[in-house]
Design a protein around this motif. Structure first.
Motif, mmCIF file in Angstrom:
data_model
loop_
_atom_site.group_PDB
_atom_site.id
_atom_site.type_symbol
_atom_site.label_atom_id
_atom_site.label_comp_id
_atom_site.label_asym_id
_atom_site.label_seq_id
_atom_site.Cartn_x
_atom_site.Cartn_y
_atom_site.Cartn_z
ATOM 1 N N THR A 19 24.472 69.312 -20.114
ATOM 2 C CA THR A 19 25.931 68.926 -19.592
ATOM 3 C C THR A 19 25.858 69.534 -18.065
ATOM 4 O OG1 THR A 19 26.764 70.888 -20.462
ATOM 5 C CG2 THR A 19 27.062 69.020 -21.905
ATOM 6 N N ASP A 20 25.198 70.652 -17.539
ATOM 7 C CA ASP A 20 25.082 70.821 -16.205
ATOM 8 C C ASP A 20 24.074 70.407 -15.464
ATOM 9 O OD1 ASP A 20 27.912 72.005 -16.326
ATOM 10 O OD2 ASP A 20 26.899 73.887 -17.192
ATOM 11 N N PHE A 21 23.243 69.980 -15.976
ATOM 12 C CA PHE A 21 22.002 69.421 -15.401
ATOM 13 C C PHE A 21 21.792 68.340 -14.265
ATOM 14 C CE2 PHE A 21 17.546 67.403 -16.339
ATOM 15 C CZ PHE A 21 16.848 68.558 -15.586
ATOM 16 N N GLU A 22 21.187 68.724 -13.211
ATOM 17 C CA GLU A 22 21.001 67.480 -12.389
ATOM 18 C C GLU A 22 19.699 66.943 -12.034
ATOM 19 O OE1 GLU A 22 22.768 69.385 -9.025
ATOM 20 O OE2 GLU A 22 24.598 69.945 -9.778
ATOM 21 N N GLY A 23 18.789 67.530 -12.587
ATOM 22 C CA GLY A 23 17.555 66.918 -12.444
ATOM 23 C C GLY A 23 16.423 67.946 -12.060
ATOM 24 N N TRP A 24 15.259 67.461 -11.653
ATOM 25 C CA TRP A 24 14.147 68.274 -11.343
ATOM 26 C C TRP A 24 13.598 68.121 -9.875
ATOM 27 C CZ3 TRP A 24 14.007 65.138 -15.519
ATOM 28 C CH2 TRP A 24 14.053 65.597 -16.916
ATOM 29 N N GLU A 25 13.079 68.870 -9.122
ATOM 30 C CA GLU A 25 12.170 68.620 -8.155
ATOM 31 C C GLU A 25 10.857 68.091 -8.832
ATOM 32 O OE1 GLU A 25 13.645 72.280 -5.204
ATOM 33 O OE2 GLU A 25 11.739 72.558 -6.065
ATOM 34 N N LEU A 26 10.116 67.411 -7.943
ATOM 35 C CA LEU A 26 9.064 66.765 -8.379
ATOM 36 C C LEU A 26 7.868 67.704 -9.005
ATOM 37 C CD1 LEU A 26 7.459 64.226 -8.744
ATOM 38 C CD2 LEU A 26 6.465 64.595 -6.044
ATOM 39 N N ARG A 27 7.745 68.702 -8.458
ATOM 40 C CA ARG A 27 6.794 69.669 -8.965
ATOM 41 C C ARG A 27 7.138 70.325 -10.285
ATOM 42 N NH1 ARG A 27 3.432 74.799 -6.398
ATOM 43 N NH2 ARG A 27 2.217 75.112 -8.046
ATOM 44 N N ALA A 28 8.457 70.701 -10.561
ATOM 45 C CA ALA A 28 9.270 71.013 -11.616
ATOM 46 C C ALA A 28 9.241 70.045 -12.749
ATOM 47 C CB ALA A 28 10.622 71.302 -11.346
ATOM 48 N N ALA A 29 9.089 68.567 -12.369
ATOM 49 C CA ALA A 29 9.065 67.497 -13.258
ATOM 50 C C ALA A 29 7.581 67.478 -14.056
ATOM 51 C CB ALA A 29 9.475 66.232 -12.741
ATOM 52 N N TRP A 30 6.630 67.958 -13.124
ATOM 53 C CA TRP A 30 5.407 67.996 -13.727
ATOM 54 C C TRP A 30 5.278 68.988 -14.435
ATOM 55 C CZ3 TRP A 30 1.314 65.453 -14.988
ATOM 56 C CH2 TRP A 30 0.290 66.074 -15.036
ATOM 57 N N ASP A 31 5.936 70.080 -14.195
ATOM 58 C CA ASP A 31 5.583 71.597 -15.086
ATOM 59 C C ASP A 31 6.688 71.213 -16.382
ATOM 60 O OD1 ASP A 31 4.558 72.967 -13.010
ATOM 61 O OD2 ASP A 31 6.707 73.705 -12.242
ATOM 62 N N ASP A 32 7.445 70.348 -16.293
ATOM 63 C CA ASP A 32 8.121 70.073 -17.561
ATOM 64 C C ASP A 32 7.250 69.267 -18.765
ATOM 65 O OD1 ASP A 32 10.769 70.317 -18.943
ATOM 66 O OD2 ASP A 32 10.494 68.132 -18.900
ATOM 67 N N PHE A 33 6.672 68.443 -17.987
ATOM 68 C CA PHE A 33 5.665 67.428 -18.796
ATOM 69 C C PHE A 33 4.552 68.402 -19.307
ATOM 70 C CE2 PHE A 33 1.786 65.122 -18.640
ATOM 71 C CZ PHE A 33 1.928 64.108 -19.639
ATOM 72 N N ARG A 34 3.862 69.280 -18.504
ATOM 73 C CA ARG A 34 3.043 70.053 -19.091
ATOM 74 C C ARG A 34 3.514 70.985 -20.199
ATOM 75 N NH1 ARG A 34 1.363 72.922 -13.970
ATOM 76 N NH2 ARG A 34 0.875 74.639 -15.409
ATOM 77 N N LEU A 35 4.517 71.556 -20.041
ATOM 78 C CA LEU A 35 5.303 72.198 -21.055
ATOM 79 C C LEU A 35 5.309 71.481 -22.336
ATOM 80 C CD1 LEU A 35 6.421 75.152 -21.734
ATOM 81 C CD2 LEU A 35 8.621 74.471 -20.954
ATOM 82 N N GLY A 36 5.889 70.297 -22.307
ATOM 83 C CA GLY A 36 6.056 69.500 -23.358
ATOM 84 C C GLY A 36 4.527 69.172 -24.121
#
Length: 129
Positions: A60-77
């Motif tokens: 509900t308060d999320f706005e997105g990721w910086e590019l490197r953080a999106a990659w971190d999220d993918f790796r965590l998943g």
């Protein structure tokens, strides 16, 4: 002086006799956020004794990721995807359904997006058919 709030809080809650990992993402996540989040999330998942984990993600308060953080999220998943039974994504963002679909690429459990918190909890707590 203004500052931006961003990050993820991670907790464990019991709903309808089910233990769930509850995450709330805020602001725009950074690589540094994931450096802090990853150990906490792994610890929370280890604390749940069930073989497959149910997760509620509040965006509900999320706005997105910086590019490197999106990659971190993918790796965590990728690292944790096989331990997940269900993920409910709760929020009012038009892209939450897309996020649930992208999660299908690396998370084996069910994913569903909800606009109502109560509906997300009920779906997570429901027994498998």
């Amino acid at each position: 002086m203004s500052h931006t709030i961003h990050g993820v809080s991670v907790g464990i809650e019991r709903h309808h006799q089910q233990m769930m990992v509850v995450m709330k993402a805020s602001g725009t996540l950074t690589h540094e956020d994931y450096q802090s989040i990853t150990p906490m999330l792994i610890g929370a998942l280890r604390a749940i004794v069930q073989p497959k984990v149910k997760i509620l993600v509040d965006i509900t308060d999320f706005e997105g990721w910086e590019l490197r953080a999106a990659w971190d999220d993918f790796r965590l998943g990728m690292k944790m995807g096989s331990n997940i039974d269900k993920i409910a994504i709760y929020g009012h963002k038009s892209w939450q359904d897309m996020a649930a679909q992208i999660g299908a690429w690396f998370i084996k459990g069910e994913r569903r997006a909800f606009e109502k918190y109560e509906d997300a909890i009920e779906w997570l707590a429901a027994s498998e058919s």
